[in-house]
Design an enzyme around this catalytic site. Sequence first.
Site, PDB file in Angstrom:
ATOM      1  CG  HIS A 140       8.637  -3.775  -1.816  1.00 31.29           C
ATOM      2  ND1 HIS A 140       7.963  -2.734  -2.406  1.00 31.29           N
ATOM      3  CD2 HIS A 140       7.678  -4.580  -1.301  1.00 31.29           C
ATOM      4  CE1 HIS A 140       6.666  -2.900  -2.250  1.00 31.29           C
ATOM      5  NE2 HIS A 140       6.458  -4.026  -1.584  1.00 31.29           N
ATOM      6  CD  GLU A 141       8.269  -8.253  -0.111  1.00 32.71           C
ATOM      7  OE1 GLU A 141       7.600  -7.839   0.850  1.00 32.71           O
ATOM      8  OE2 GLU A 141       7.739  -8.523  -1.212  1.00 32.71           O
ATOM      9  CG  HIS A 144       6.220  -4.539   3.221  1.00 37.77           C
ATOM     10  ND1 HIS A 144       5.359  -3.465   3.232  1.00 37.77           N
ATOM     11  CD2 HIS A 144       6.114  -5.085   1.970  1.00 37.77           C
ATOM     12  CE1 HIS A 144       4.781  -3.350   2.034  1.00 37.77           C
ATOM     13  NE2 HIS A 144       5.232  -4.323   1.247  1.00 37.77           N
ATOM     14  CG  HIS A 150       2.325  -1.535  -1.073  1.00 36.75           C
ATOM     15  ND1 HIS A 150       1.413  -2.527  -1.287  1.00 36.75           N
ATOM     16  CD2 HIS A 150       3.536  -2.141  -0.983  1.00 36.75           C
ATOM     17  CE1 HIS A 150       2.048  -3.690  -1.323  1.00 36.75           C
ATOM     18  NE2 HIS A 150       3.337  -3.488  -1.134  1.00 36.75           N
ATOM     19  CB  CYS A 175       9.750   8.509  -2.364  1.00 39.71           C
ATOM     20  SG  CYS A 175       8.490   8.253  -1.116  1.00 39.71           S
ATOM     21  CB  CYS A 178       9.189   5.727   1.772  1.00 44.23           C
ATOM     22  SG  CYS A 178       7.567   5.357   1.081  1.00 44.23           S
TER      23      CYS A 178
HETATM   24 ZN   LIG Z   1       4.757  -4.790  -0.766  1.00 39.41          ZN
HETATM   25 ZN   LIG Z   2       7.609   6.129  -1.123  1.00 35.32          ZN
END
Ligand SMILES: [Zn+2]
Ligand SMILES: [Zn+2]
Length: 194
Positions: A140-141, A144, A150, A175, A178
């Site tokens: 996740h990070e 970014h 998000h 997903c 993304c």
């Molecule tokens: Zn985040």
């Molecule tokens: Zn996504």
Amino acid sequence: MFQNSNRQMSLIKIVPINLPVHLDIDYVAEVVNDTFRIDTIVSDLKIDVSDAYDDRRNQYRSSVMLAKLDETAGTTGTGTKILGITELDLFMPILTFVFGEAQLDGPASVISSFRLRNEFYGLPENNVLLNERICKEAIHEIAHNFGLLHCDDYMCVMKSSTYVEDIDIKNMELCSSCKELLENTMSACEAPHI
Ligand SMILES: [Zn+2]
Ligand SMILES: [Zn+2]
């Protein structure tokens, strides 16, 4: 998934900061490598985070940790992303705590295992689950860092998480939309700068 064409210039460094040894950091590195298709190493850099400590809250400022990691990334060459993993409890002034923080489109990110451990919630230790949660937060990070925001898809690893349950619901993967965004931003990073 991703083509591994021209990414040998890039590197992801994982830096343990005050981290107990029972965490499988090599597994995290492997998952990060599989996701981003960028060489990922566990670094033995020593980062002094005493400046980040807030004695009134007995927690550590994530933004100060990020600044320290950013400084370090600046000396390690272009294309390097640097992820700190710590067991120290992180916070931002407006929030009670954070699981992690990242510089959007920047080199540095940090995550904390403090509230990812079952024991924090009075539940029995579960290191498999802990490592899974850490991998999700790491992906996740770092995403970014590659400019991803998000995502509304609650199964997507880019969904923001307020509670540990939110982390457990989502997948360890991006997903499809993304994934596509990441692929686009990563190939943009690789475009030659003239
Ligand atoms: Zn985040
Ligand atoms: Zn996504």
